[in-house]
Design a protein around this motif. Structure first.
Motif, PDB file in Angstrom:
ATOM      1  N   ARG A 113       0.828  -1.205   0.000  1.00  0.00           N
ATOM      2  CA  ARG A 113       0.000   0.000   0.000  1.00  0.00           C
ATOM      3  C   ARG A 113       0.862   1.255   0.000  1.00  0.00           C
ATOM      4  N   ARG A 130      -3.487   6.240   0.351  1.00  0.00           N
ATOM      5  CA  ARG A 130      -3.729   5.106   1.250  1.00  0.00           C
ATOM      6  C   ARG A 130      -5.194   5.071   1.691  1.00  0.00           C
ATOM      7  N   GLU A 182      -7.739   1.928   0.962  1.00  0.00           N
ATOM      8  CA  GLU A 182      -8.452   1.199   2.006  1.00  0.00           C
ATOM      9  C   GLU A 182      -9.949   1.152   1.708  1.00  0.00           C
ATOM     10  N   SER A 213     -10.479  -1.409  -1.024  1.00  0.00           N
ATOM     11  CA  SER A 213     -10.210  -2.751  -0.535  1.00  0.00           C
ATOM     12  C   SER A 213     -11.347  -3.265   0.343  1.00  0.00           C
ATOM     13  N   THR A 216     -14.778  -1.304  11.248  1.00  0.00           N
ATOM     14  CA  THR A 216     -13.367  -0.915  11.427  1.00  0.00           C
ATOM     15  C   THR A 216     -13.333   0.303  12.341  1.00  0.00           C
ATOM     16  N   LEU A 228     -10.777   4.092   9.572  1.00  0.00           N
ATOM     17  CA  LEU A 228     -10.942   4.986   8.428  1.00  0.00           C
ATOM     18  C   LEU A 228     -10.915   6.447   8.857  1.00  0.00           C
TER      19      LEU A 228
END
Length: 280
Positions: free
Chosen positions: A10, A17, A21, A24, A71, A75
């Motif tokens: 990454r 990045r 994310e 992904s 998450t 983030l």
């Protein structure tokens, strides 16, 4: 060009990045952008721009994505790094942007435009468009400019004293609604606990900074630097004698400014002079 990490492959660049994310996590869920938008209640074009790195979005949509992808905080943390990434600014301004985020206190005098830390999206867009930016480039520059506002809203936000010339308030945007929004925003930020906003009336006459837009930044260790800016470039002044001379001129001009309460009344009067949009 930053090297890519050997372990994950990454990017080291915060904006890149963050977008990686997002892509992904959606791919792992097996959803299309439209599927994701329907589940979150957000516009698919907003999510698409975020995944392409064209926009960072706001904290609300990022928090919604964190919750959906389970998450917690990941983030949002990546988003904060991306918003504060100095590489989103032109190279000539990056060092100043880094110092701005590290400052303990700030003092500014604005000659003809609203200070960058106070600019609304509408004001920043019209101003930056004058420099030739358009399309995606303009969108990114507006986002970078207005993203700086969060500096004043953080829990440990620096003290910011802003003096603005009356000319700033007498130079409206072409978009009347956007101009009203900018004046209303000035009234809002003037109430922040860490902000002191004062207007220097035209009747104050000539003074030592009459043609100089300047920002002073007090850094850790007690050092103060100055930053001078015009429409073409900015210059960081670090030599003590020069900074001291500029600061004396600033202090003298502050004595000519309206006090904070009078300044809010002045801005309110200007706002009341702006025509209201006709109702439809």
């Amino acid at each position: 060009m930053p090297q890519r990490r050997v372990v994950t492959g990454r990017s080291y660049e915060p904006r890149v990045r963050f977008a990686e994310e997002l892509r992904s996590l959606r791919a792992a869920k097996g959803h299309s952008l439209r599927d994701l938008a329907e589940r979150l209640g957000w516009d698919p074009s907003t999510l698409g721009k975020m995944e392409k790195g064209q926009s960072l979005g706001g904290p609300e949509v990022v928090e919604a994505l964190d919750q959906y992808y389970e998450t917690p905080g990941l983030l949002l943390a990546l988003w904060e790094l991306a918003v504060g990434d100095p590489t989103q600014f032109k190279e000539q301004y990056r060092r100043y942007m880094i110092l701005e985020t590290e400052s303990l206190s700030l003092w500014q005098y604005s000659v003809s435009t609203v200070p960058g830390l106070f600019q609304t999206d509408g004001y920043a867009r019209e101003l930056l468009a004058l420099g030739g930016a358009k399309g995606e480039q303009l969108d990114q520059q507006v986002e970078a400019r207005t993203g700086r506002r969060k500096l004043l809203e953080e829990e440990d936000a620096p003290v910011f004293r802003a003096l603005i010339a009356e000319a700033v308030l007498r130079t409206p945007l072409q978009d009347t609604a956007a101009w009203r929004g900018q004046l209303e925003h000035l009234l809002e930020v003037s109430q922040l606990r860490n902000v002191t906003l004062q207007v220097v009336p035209q009747g104050a006459g000539l003074h030592g900074l009459v043609s100089t837009d300047v920002m002073f930044l007090r850094l850790f260790g007690g050092r103060t630097v100055a930053y001078l800016e015009n429409a073409l470039r900015g210059e960081l002044i670090e030599e003590n004698a020069s900074v001291e001379r500029l600061h004396h001129a600033y202090d003298a001009m502050r004595d000519l400014a309206l006090n904070p309460a009078e300044s809010r009344k002045f801005i309110l009067r200007v706002l009341e002079e702006v025509p209201c949009e006709p109702s439809t």
